[in-house]
Design a protein around this motif. Structure first.
Motif, PDB file in Angstrom:
ATOM      1  N   LYS A 108      52.598  69.078  50.735  1.00  0.00           N
ATOM      2  CA  LYS A 108      53.881  69.448  51.343  1.00  0.00           C
ATOM      3  C   LYS A 108      55.034  68.862  50.527  1.00  0.00           C
ATOM      4  CE  LYS A 108      51.937  69.539  56.024  1.00  0.00           C
ATOM      5  NZ  LYS A 108      52.000  68.931  57.379  1.00  0.00           N
ATOM      6  N   ILE A 109      56.117  69.639  50.412  1.00  0.00           N
ATOM      7  CA  ILE A 109      57.323  69.173  49.739  1.00  0.00           C
ATOM      8  C   ILE A 109      58.270  68.602  50.789  1.00  0.00           C
ATOM      9  CG2 ILE A 109      59.318  69.841  48.349  1.00  0.00           C
ATOM     10  CD1 ILE A 109      57.598  72.093  47.167  1.00  0.00           C
ATOM     11  N   LYS A 110      58.663  67.354  50.622  1.00  0.00           N
ATOM     12  CA  LYS A 110      59.564  66.721  51.582  1.00  0.00           C
ATOM     13  C   LYS A 110      60.933  67.393  51.575  1.00  0.00           C
ATOM     14  CE  LYS A 110      57.388  62.172  51.618  1.00  0.00           C
ATOM     15  NZ  LYS A 110      57.562  60.718  51.378  1.00  0.00           N
ATOM     16  N   LYS A 111      61.626  67.276  52.700  1.00  0.00           N
ATOM     17  CA  LYS A 111      62.905  67.959  52.901  1.00  0.00           C
ATOM     18  C   LYS A 111      63.920  67.644  51.802  1.00  0.00           C
ATOM     19  CE  LYS A 111      66.428  68.785  56.437  1.00  0.00           C
ATOM     20  NZ  LYS A 111      66.891  68.436  57.801  1.00  0.00           N
ATOM     21  N   LYS A 112      63.972  66.389  51.350  1.00  0.00           N
ATOM     22  CA  LYS A 112      64.995  65.996  50.369  1.00  0.00           C
ATOM     23  C   LYS A 112      64.782  66.645  48.994  1.00  0.00           C
ATOM     24  CE  LYS A 112      62.836  61.613  48.925  1.00  0.00           C
ATOM     25  NZ  LYS A 112      63.074  60.158  48.764  1.00  0.00           N
ATOM     26  N   TYR A 113      63.553  67.154  48.746  1.00  0.00           N
ATOM     27  CA  TYR A 113      63.264  67.798  47.457  1.00  0.00           C
ATOM     28  C   TYR A 113      63.313  69.320  47.531  1.00  0.00           C
ATOM     29  CZ  TYR A 113      61.523  63.198  46.045  1.00  0.00           C
ATOM     30  OH  TYR A 113      61.405  61.867  45.752  1.00  0.00           O
ATOM     31  N   LYS A 114      63.376  69.876  48.755  1.00  0.00           N
ATOM     32  CA  LYS A 114      63.302  71.330  48.908  1.00  0.00           C
ATOM     33  C   LYS A 114      64.548  72.018  48.352  1.00  0.00           C
ATOM     34  CE  LYS A 114      60.082  71.637  52.785  1.00  0.00           C
ATOM     35  NZ  LYS A 114      59.879  72.060  54.183  1.00  0.00           N
ATOM     36  N   GLY A 115      64.383  73.310  48.053  1.00  0.00           N
ATOM     37  CA  GLY A 115      65.496  74.096  47.546  1.00  0.00           C
ATOM     38  C   GLY A 115      65.046  75.016  46.432  1.00  0.00           C
ATOM     39  N   LEU A 116      65.814  76.070  46.181  1.00  0.00           N
ATOM     40  CA  LEU A 116      65.457  77.061  45.178  1.00  0.00           C
ATOM     41  C   LEU A 116      66.005  76.725  43.795  1.00  0.00           C
ATOM     42  CD1 LEU A 116      65.993  80.330  47.266  1.00  0.00           C
ATOM     43  CD2 LEU A 116      63.839  79.177  46.734  1.00  0.00           C
ATOM     44  N   LEU A 117      66.758  75.628  43.707  1.00  0.00           N
ATOM     45  CA  LEU A 117      67.318  75.215  42.428  1.00  0.00           C
ATOM     46  C   LEU A 117      66.748  73.864  42.014  1.00  0.00           C
ATOM     47  CD1 LEU A 117      71.071  76.176  42.961  1.00  0.00           C
ATOM     48  CD2 LEU A 117      69.375  77.420  41.610  1.00  0.00           C
ATOM     49  N   PRO A 118      66.746  73.568  40.718  1.00  0.00           N
ATOM     50  CA  PRO A 118      66.277  72.250  40.269  1.00  0.00           C
ATOM     51  C   PRO A 118      67.144  71.128  40.838  1.00  0.00           C
ATOM     52  CG  PRO A 118      66.401  73.786  38.426  1.00  0.00           C
ATOM     53  CD  PRO A 118      67.076  74.452  39.584  1.00  0.00           C
ATOM     54  N   LYS A 119      66.540  69.978  41.025  1.00  0.00           N
ATOM     55  CA  LYS A 119      67.262  68.796  41.497  1.00  0.00           C
ATOM     56  C   LYS A 119      67.143  67.705  40.440  1.00  0.00           C
ATOM     57  CE  LYS A 119      66.711  69.608  46.486  1.00  0.00           C
ATOM     58  NZ  LYS A 119      68.142  69.678  46.818  1.00  0.00           N
ATOM     59  N   ILE A 120      68.266  67.044  40.155  1.00  0.00           N
ATOM     60  CA  ILE A 120      68.286  66.001  39.129  1.00  0.00           C
ATOM     61  C   ILE A 120      68.476  64.635  39.787  1.00  0.00           C
ATOM     62  CG2 ILE A 120      69.443  65.146  37.057  1.00  0.00           C
ATOM     63  CD1 ILE A 120      70.327  67.968  36.460  1.00  0.00           C
ATOM     64  N   SER A 121      67.666  63.685  39.366  1.00  0.00           N
ATOM     65  CA  SER A 121      67.791  62.322  39.885  1.00  0.00           C
ATOM     66  C   SER A 121      67.376  61.351  38.781  1.00  0.00           C
ATOM     67  CB  SER A 121      66.909  62.136  41.123  1.00  0.00           C
ATOM     68  OG  SER A 121      65.540  62.342  40.788  1.00  0.00           O
ATOM     69  N   LYS A 122      67.551  60.052  39.048  1.00  0.00           N
ATOM     70  CA  LYS A 122      67.125  59.029  38.104  1.00  0.00           C
ATOM     71  C   LYS A 122      66.273  57.996  38.822  1.00  0.00           C
ATOM     72  CE  LYS A 122      70.268  58.885  34.180  1.00  0.00           C
ATOM     73  NZ  LYS A 122      71.116  58.014  33.333  1.00  0.00           N
ATOM     74  N   PHE A 123      65.244  57.523  38.118  1.00  0.00           N
ATOM     75  CA  PHE A 123      64.419  56.433  38.628  1.00  0.00           C
ATOM     76  C   PHE A 123      64.080  55.524  37.457  1.00  0.00           C
ATOM     77  CE2 PHE A 123      60.327  54.526  39.968  1.00  0.00           C
ATOM     78  CZ  PHE A 123      60.767  53.922  41.141  1.00  0.00           C
ATOM     79  N   LYS A 124      64.401  54.241  37.591  1.00  0.00           N
ATOM     80  CA  LYS A 124      64.215  53.267  36.504  1.00  0.00           C
ATOM     81  C   LYS A 124      64.835  53.766  35.199  1.00  0.00           C
ATOM     82  CE  LYS A 124      59.995  51.102  38.296  1.00  0.00           C
ATOM     83  NZ  LYS A 124      58.594  50.707  37.994  1.00  0.00           N
ATOM     84  N   LYS A 125      66.030  54.374  35.324  1.00  0.00           N
ATOM     85  CA  LYS A 125      66.833  54.850  34.196  1.00  0.00           C
ATOM     86  C   LYS A 125      66.201  56.027  33.445  1.00  0.00           C
ATOM     87  CE  LYS A 125      69.180  50.448  33.557  1.00  0.00           C
ATOM     88  NZ  LYS A 125      69.573  49.375  32.609  1.00  0.00           N
ATOM     89  N   VAL A 126      65.158  56.612  34.016  1.00  0.00           N
ATOM     90  CA  VAL A 126      64.571  57.844  33.470  1.00  0.00           C
ATOM     91  C   VAL A 126      65.119  59.022  34.263  1.00  0.00           C
ATOM     92  CG1 VAL A 126      62.439  59.175  33.226  1.00  0.00           C
ATOM     93  CG2 VAL A 126      62.468  56.753  32.608  1.00  0.00           C
ATOM     94  N   GLU A 127      65.710  59.999  33.565  1.00  0.00           N
ATOM     95  CA  GLU A 127      66.261  61.166  34.250  1.00  0.00           C
ATOM     96  C   GLU A 127      65.148  62.156  34.567  1.00  0.00           C
ATOM     97  OE1 GLU A 127      70.414  63.350  33.949  1.00  0.00           O
ATOM     98  OE2 GLU A 127      69.128  63.897  32.251  1.00  0.00           O
ATOM     99  N   ILE A 128      65.130  62.631  35.806  1.00  0.00           N
ATOM    100  CA  ILE A 128      64.065  63.526  36.272  1.00  0.00           C
ATOM    101  C   ILE A 128      64.678  64.835  36.736  1.00  0.00           C
ATOM    102  CG2 ILE A 128      62.105  63.778  37.838  1.00  0.00           C
ATOM    103  CD1 ILE A 128      62.285  60.669  38.228  1.00  0.00           C
TER     104      ILE A 128
END
Length: 396
Positions: free
Chosen positions: A44-64
């Motif tokens: 299952k995809i959690k609500k905060k990640y859902k959507g029809l467009l890409p989502k950009i975030s950072k974790f430990k200074k790595v861009e995802i």
């Protein structure tokens, strides 16, 4: 140097590429990750990640950059196929809008299916960027070994496509020497060995459980490649029960429910099946192990594989029981870090388990020392990252 990692799975999903990405950043690389919306192993995809467009975030200074995909659901064959296909199409189409993030090298973490390499190869050829393929599974051999596909024409077609993926790469990294030798014969691309590194620190801990039971642990995937059904049955043996030997499992996969059914229906009281937990929790649980079990089916693909759990097992310095005819068992025997069994026949495996239970303190100390030597020579992440950095700098 700027590197873009293409991996269908990434943090918060638990895969080896996570630790490697963060270590590459620590070693001076600018790192981006093109991945799917996280849904493993829950489906299952959690609500905060859902959507029809890409989502950009950072974790430990790595861009995802997380691309929209169809979730795994209940992991049926059809749903998994659609999950894989959706990642390939989503990244291939939407990835063009993020071409400025590509950098100097496109690095593919090639777990199954290897077809997930297609977007990176497409971009690499269009924009003339070097492509590195880190092979985790031998296709189509793994499909054949696990029984997913038996049709020879389909297997030949897949083999043809896989060979093209090899040929279109600029460097292929293999997770075992057996992989390296095998792939070398199939392509003119430069092929080197790069074992799966472990971010676990080597640590031999004193036995902390006071239950009086001898605990054999298994952690990882529960699928057709492992087939733990026969092994579970062995723990009904009266000799095993009398010696207070327990089998503790942490994992997920298609075989989880069938294994649970066997344990319940046959009332096997000394086998404990648990769902996968976070790496931190798993580490705490595994400190209580007296021995680790590793099982892989036979076949040209799986016999050459070193599953990531092997490195994890090594880091605890406890005996490893390898039920396999291939590379893993060869390592266990060569470096004297445990015991091997070529099949899961009741009598042979029962006797082996009983013998491991009787190991002397001196013998376990030798195994711990050998495990440490093997771990640091081949799998420790800092040493591995230095090796990888050298490979990448040479490629540029």
């Amino acid at each position: 140097m700027k590197i873009t990692i293409f991996s269908q799975h990434f943090w918060p999903e638990n895969f080896r590429i996570n630790d490697l990405a963060f270590k590459l950043f620590e070693n001076g690389f600018k790192v981006n990750v093109f991945t799917g919306k996280p849904n493993y192993p829950s489906g299952k995809i959690k609500k905060k990640y859902k959507g029809l467009l890409p989502k950009i975030s950072k974790f430990k200074k790595v861009e995802i950059i997380r691309f929209p995909i169809l979730s795994r659901g209940e992991s049926s064959y059809l749903r998994l196929s659609l999950n894989y296909i959706s990642y390939i199409f989503s990244v291939s189409l939407l990835g063009f809008f993020y071409k400025k993030k590509f950098g100097d090298i496109l690095f593919i973490y090639a777990t199954s299916p290897i077809f997930q390499a297609i977007p990176a190869i497409l971009f690499g050829k269009i924009f003339k960027i070097k492509i590195v393929l880190w092979v985790q599974d031998l296709w189509p051999h793994n499909l054949q070994d696990t029984g997913y596909i038996k049709n020879k024409l389909i297997l030949l077609l897949i083999d043809f496509i896989v060979n093209k993926i090899y040929d279109l790469s600029d460097l292929i990294l293999c997770q075992s020497d057996s992989f390296t030798n095998f792939i070398n014969r199939k392509t003119k691309t430069k092929v080197k060995t790069f074992h799966n590194p472990s971010n676990y620190k080597f640590s031999v801990t004193k036995k902390r459980n006071k239950s009086g039971y001898f605990k054999i642990f298994y952690a990882g995937n529960l699928g057709r490649g492992q087939n733990l059904e026969n092994i579970i049955e062995i723990f009904k043996n009266k000799k095993i029960l009398k010696k207070k030997i327990r089998f503790v499992i942490y994992g997920s996969g298609k075989k989880y429910k069938p294994l649970k059914k066997i344990i319940n229906n046959k009332k096997i009281t000394n086998v404990f099946l648990n769902k996968a937990v976070s790496p931190k929790k798993l580490k705490e649980k595994m400190r209580n192990a007296d021995c680790f079990l590793l099982k892989l089916n036979d076949g040209p693909g799986l016999s050459k594989t070193i599953p990531a759990k092997f490195q994890t097992y090594l880091s605890f310095g406890k005996p490893i029981l390898s039920i396999n005819k291939g590379t893993v068992s060869n390592l266990v025997n060569k470096f004297n870090v445990g015991y091997t069994c070529q099949n899961d026949s009741n009598l042979e495996l029962t006797n082996l388990i009983l013998n491991i239970k009787k190991l002397s303190k001196k013998k376990t100390e030798i195994i711990a020392k050998n495990s440490r030597n093997l771990f640091f020579s081949k799998f420790e992440i800092n040493n591995s990252c230095k090796k990888l950095k050298k490979y990448l700098e040479e490629l540029k």
